[in-house]
Enzyme design. Structure first.
Site, PDB file in Angstrom:
ATOM      1  CG  HIS A  43      34.958  49.629  46.921  1.00 48.88           C
ATOM      2  ND1 HIS A  43      34.043  47.887  45.154  1.00 48.88           N
ATOM      3  CD2 HIS A  43      35.185  48.656  47.191  1.00 48.88           C
ATOM      4  CE1 HIS A  43      34.184  47.548  45.434  1.00 48.88           C
ATOM      5  NE2 HIS A  43      34.845  47.362  47.255  1.00 48.88           N
ATOM      6  CD  GLU A  70      31.610  51.289  42.931  1.00 52.72           C
ATOM      7  OE1 GLU A  70      31.740  51.408  41.649  1.00 52.72           O
ATOM      8  OE2 GLU A  70      32.827  50.613  43.495  1.00 52.72           O
ATOM      9  CG  HIS A 190      35.007  46.221  36.038  1.00 47.92           C
ATOM     10  ND1 HIS A 190      35.060  46.406  37.334  1.00 47.92           N
ATOM     11  CD2 HIS A 190      35.287  45.228  35.210  1.00 47.92           C
ATOM     12  CE1 HIS A 190      36.391  45.829  36.833  1.00 47.92           C
ATOM     13  NE2 HIS A 190      36.717  44.915  36.131  1.00 47.92           N
TER      14      HIS A 190
END
Length: 237
Positions: A43, A70, A190
């Site tokens: 990310h 991401e 997450h």
């Protein structure tokens, strides 16, 4: 089969804290694959505080499992995707200064942005996924903007797991079933960890992929990276 994609951002955070190239982010990614990971996730954020843009390109040339990038879908992100050509791009609604992802998309409010971005990504031959809360209306909006997959934002599940795991997983079960009805595949991520992953995996139908970084790296400090990846894979079997 649910794939384990290891988010390697934290290896880059540790490297950047000291400078130099220790730990070597590329070696960490290749070792994760060698130890059994079925995907690598990064990310890259605008300030490059962990994964840097040149890391992404280097990884894209060497990762042999599924590479997932991401990020917030701005011009910089699309440029990275076009150069790196990952297997999957996961769109997240992060502010530039966000410490970590903290909410899913409002797929109706951001319909135009998501539709245009997803169309561009598909033209590049990249599978698309969007980060989303377990909310049927938002999932309906996800189908309308043309995404291939959704990634269920699992913070609420992880927070409620110890108190009432059945109640905490129920919205995710319902969301996954609804997504399947709409022709969407389902990822999740997450705050999933060794305590809550197995139960989530058992309950969520047709879960394609989980992306785990922070908890996995923390566990690796105690168990070692190879053993930790094997422990996570066991939760998905």
């Amino acid at each position: 089969m649910t794939k384990l994609s290891v988010n390697i951002n934290k290896f880059a955070t540790l490297r950047n804290a000291r400078g130099g190239n220790n730990p070597d982010v590329l070696k960490a990614a290749l070792d994760c694959e060698r130890f059994g990971a079925e995907g690598i996730t990064v990310h890259p954020r605008p300030d490059q505080r962990h994964i840097r843009f040149d890391d992404v390109l280097l990884l894209s040339q060497n990762v042999s499992t599924e590479f997932n990038i991401e990020g917030y879908p701005d011009g910089r992100f699309l440029e990275i995707i076009e150069k790196a050509k990952p297997a999957q791009a996961t769109l997240v609604p992060d502010r530039p200064d966000a410490i970590t992802s903290s909410e899913g998309w409002d797929t109706f409010r951001h319909e135009e942005l998501l539709s245009e971005t997803i169309a561009s990504l598909k033209n590049m031959g990249v599978r698309t996924s969007i980060f989303i809360a377990p909310d049927k209306e938002m999932i309906k909006g996800a189908a309308q903007v043309g995404t291939d997959r959704i990634e269920l934002y699992t913070e609420a599940y992880a927070s409620g797991f110890a108190k009432d795991k059945e109640a905490s997983v129920l919205p995710y079960v319902e969301s996954a079933l609804f997504a399947e009805e709409l022709g969407l595949e389902v990822n999740a991520g997450h705050d999933l960890d060794l305590h809550n992953l197995s139960y989530f995996y058992e309950k969520i139908p047709n879960l394609k992929e989980v992306s785990i970084g922070h908890a996995l790296v923390c566990d690796a400090l105690y168990h070692g990276l190879e053993n930790t990846i094997q422990l996570y894979l066991r939760q998905l079997s």
